[in-house]
Write an enzyme that holds these catalytic residues in place. Structure first.
Site: not given
Lengths: 349, 327
Positions: B60, B129
């Site tokens: 990322e 998450h």
């Protein structure tokens, strides 16, 4: 009649250009250090003295009408080697409106869009993915028109940055997408006060290129011609095949990490050892030996560089401070007039 | 007027912008061959090819930073984060690079880039998450932050974001990708920085954004049954905030509840509540209320995870508190 003599295949004009550029950086940094001592310059100020051959050797291999340069916070040398006006550079150190970043960036954030110098980055290694993105744009434009990359991008960083994930992530991306990215690690052997050997599992940085199936090369970073020649090879490959490269330039910084560094981690003798292989003296000596540099020319270059640095300091001193409303400009593209946003206004009232 | 899902609306916006401007490209994990982890980019690789729709490695920081550099060099990348949870790895590139480049360079460089992906709690995904991280982005000057709650806004705000010259962070939601709504047929843009009154009312203003809009609209319905007229204001953009719309509504109703699914401390909602308290002080008939996610990491257990989030009873109770109609 033009001088036909050469050194390492380079003519006098080119060699004089390298020498002049290194002198100008050295003189600028000496002046910056002096003015820092006089408190004309504040904050973190990382001088490039000793490493001139790296910036000058690499950037002289570029065509800055199409190529780009990014670097870390020790950025004065790279900016000047790209052709930044020393006055704008010094004014930036003074925080003045005429500075290359309008006094908003300071020592660590020199930018010059016209010279394709894309900063000046204060987070160790963070410029490497950004540089990969610039190289990506060059490759992208080439691919869309069915041709080669439109140029190459050089990213300078230090030995401290090579262990950041940013380096490894960016190098991998450059490899899979065939980006014309040349990574130049300036191994000045001290990551602030930590020896590079203490924190490096592999002391051959250039070998890290192998991890990304790219070209890696170690070069004497005090020898501007060796640096230049290695950069020429890397740039050629990058432009022709979109092949990224890693150049390790072994170099040394004469000054502390920043102006506030007492340098207790190294000995005076160590510094003197490297000063004996000073990149400017090294090139001067070889040019003199080859009959390409007279005593008069040598002295003229030095004096001219000092005069330019002096002039830059005088310019910075005389330049006005930024206007107060500059605080609010350059935050957003669509809010450039200096007007405050509604939320800012309501916070201040 | 077509009825599209939220994901189809995003897909249409991406498709149109890729077609319109060859500086636009899409990159991220699984955006190409896999058609997107949430199928937002379905069909785009086939249509635009691998030069413009790029599958990235799971790095990322690396690909986000690469997007920033590409934007500095004149492209208009759309960087998809599989979720905002993973974007924390890229925080430095957004906060220190994208957001500050214009300022640090004295206005020499723009970073026209869009960072987008799902944000906020989903279901059964546990702590790492399932979290709403918008406060991280909304905190930073130099960024714009949009949080569309309807397919039409998802379409119109994404198109505006791609055309914007500044970095824009876009918050979507896993639970909204299947949400259906009417999207006008022709091309249109939703301006960044404009809130929208979703339901007019006169007794209390309920301010929210993104997925909780739907909970708040239900709560407004319930309040109506109880005899209270609630106005629902959808912020749509979190930076810059549409302060005029916020104050206009609160000055009309004199009561305000802010609803968010993120944590309460130092949040967008707590900031909005402070702005209202400060700038509508003379018009408020009650202290501003905040309904947020509970101040805990998200648990896996379904009953517990639902208890951690705003719901209709919590919003109704808060509205009744500012209406002095408790119990």
């Amino acid at each position: 009649m033009a001088d036909k003599k050469t050194l390492g295949g380079h003519d006098k004009k080119f060699l004089m250009g390298l020498l002049e550029s290194m002198h100008r950086i050295r003189a600028f940094e000496e002046k910056a250090g002096q003015m820092y001592g006089l408190r004309k310059i504040g904050g973190f100020c990382h001088l490039y003295s000793g490493q001139e051959a790296v910036a000058v050797g690499v950037i002289s291999a570029l065509d800055l009408s199409t190529d780009y340069v990014l670097t870390g916070y020790r950025d004065h040398g790279h900016a000047l080697a790209c052709g930044m006006d020393p006055k704008a550079a010094m004014a930036e150190l003074y925080g003045k409106a005429a500075g290359c970043s309008k006094g908003k960036g300071g020592s660590m954030h020199f930018f010059d869009a016209g010279k394709h110098m894309l900063g000046g980055n204060g987070i160790v290694g963070a410029q490497i993915p950004v540089a990969a993105g610039v190289a990506f744009a060059q490759a992208y434009r080439g691919r869309l028109s069915g041709s080669q990359p439109t140029g190459a991008t050089v990213c300078f960083f230090g030995d401290g940055a090579i262990h950041q994930g940013a380096f490894h992530e960016a190098f991998n991306l450059a490899g899979i997408w065939k980006l014309p990215l040349i990574l130049v690690v300036e191994n000045n052997q001290w990551g602030m006060g930590t020896s590079w050997k203490k924190v490096s599992s592999n002391e051959d940085f250039s070998a890290m290129a192998g991890a990304y199936a790219a070209h890696g090369e170690a070069v004497d970073g005090m020898d501007v011609l060796a640096v230049h020649d290695a950069a020429v090879r890397a740039v050629k490959r990058a432009k022709a095949a979109g092949e990224p490269a890693l150049l390790e330039a072994r170099t040394y910084r004469y000054k502390g990490h920043s102006m506030s560094d007492p340098q207790k981690y190294r000995t005076r003798e160590e510094v003197e050892t490297y000063r004996a292989r000073d990149p400017i003296l090294l090139l001067e000596g070889r040019m003199e030996e080859a009959g390409l540099l007279s005593a008069r020319e040598k002295e003229a270059l030095r004096a001219e560089a000092e005069a330019i640095a002096e002039e830059a300091a005088a310019f910075a001193e005389a330049s006005p401070e930024p206007a107060a409303d500059e605080l609010y400009t350059d935050v957003y593209a669509d809010r450039e007039s200096g007007e405050t946003a509604p939320s800012e206004a309501s916070w201040q009232s | 007027m077509a009825v599209l899902t939220y994901r189809e609306a995003l897909n249409r916006a991406l498709d149109e912008e890729l077609a319109r401007d060859d500086r636009v490209l899409l990159m991220g994990e699984e955006v190409g061959e896999y058609d997107g982890a949430y199928k937002v980019s379905k069909g785009l690789l086939a249509k635009y090819g691998p030069n413009r729709v790029l599958d990235t490695p799971i790095t990322e920081l690396g690909f986000t930073g690469l997007g920033v550099g590409a934007a500095m060099a004149g492209l208009r990348p759309v960087v998809e984060w599989m979720t905002h949870n993973f974007a924390l790895l890229a925080l430095d590139q957004v906060v220190n690079e994208a957001a500050k480049m214009r300022y640090m360079s004295g206005g020499q460089f723009s970073v026209p880039i869009v960072f987008r992906g799902p944000n906020g709690p989903a279901e059964y995904l546990a702590s790492q998450h399932s979290q709403a991280l918008e406060s991280y982005w909304a905190h930073v000057p130099g960024l714009k932050v949009v949080a569309p709650a309807t397919p039409a806004d998802a379409y119109g705000l994404l198109k505006s974001a791609i055309r914007d010259d500044d970095p824009v962070v876009m918050l979507e939601a896993e639970m909204m990708y299947g949400l259906k709504g009417e999207v006008p047929d022709g091309e249109f843009l939703v301006p960044i920085g404009k809130a929208e009154v979703r339901r007019p009312g006169s007794d209390v203003t309920l301010i929210t954004y993104s997925k909780p809009l739907w909970t708040v609209l239900e709560a407004a319905e319930e309040l109506a049954r109880q005899g209270f007229s609630a106005e629902v204001l959808d912020l749509r953009t979190l930076r810059p905030l549409d302060e005029e719309a916020i104050y206009a509504s609160v000055r009309k109703t004199n009561r305000c509840v802010v609803v968010t699914e993120s944590w309460p401390q130092a949040s967008v909602a707590s900031h909005v509540a402070w702005l209202v308290s400060r700038n509508c002080f003379d018009r408020l008939d009650a202290p501003v209320e905040l309904v947020s996610g509970e101040d805990v990491p998200m648990p896996y257990n379904h009953a517990l995870e639902l208890a951690a989030q705003p719901n209709v009873p919590k919003v109704v109770a808060a509205a009744r508190r500012v209406l002095y109609a408790e119990g």
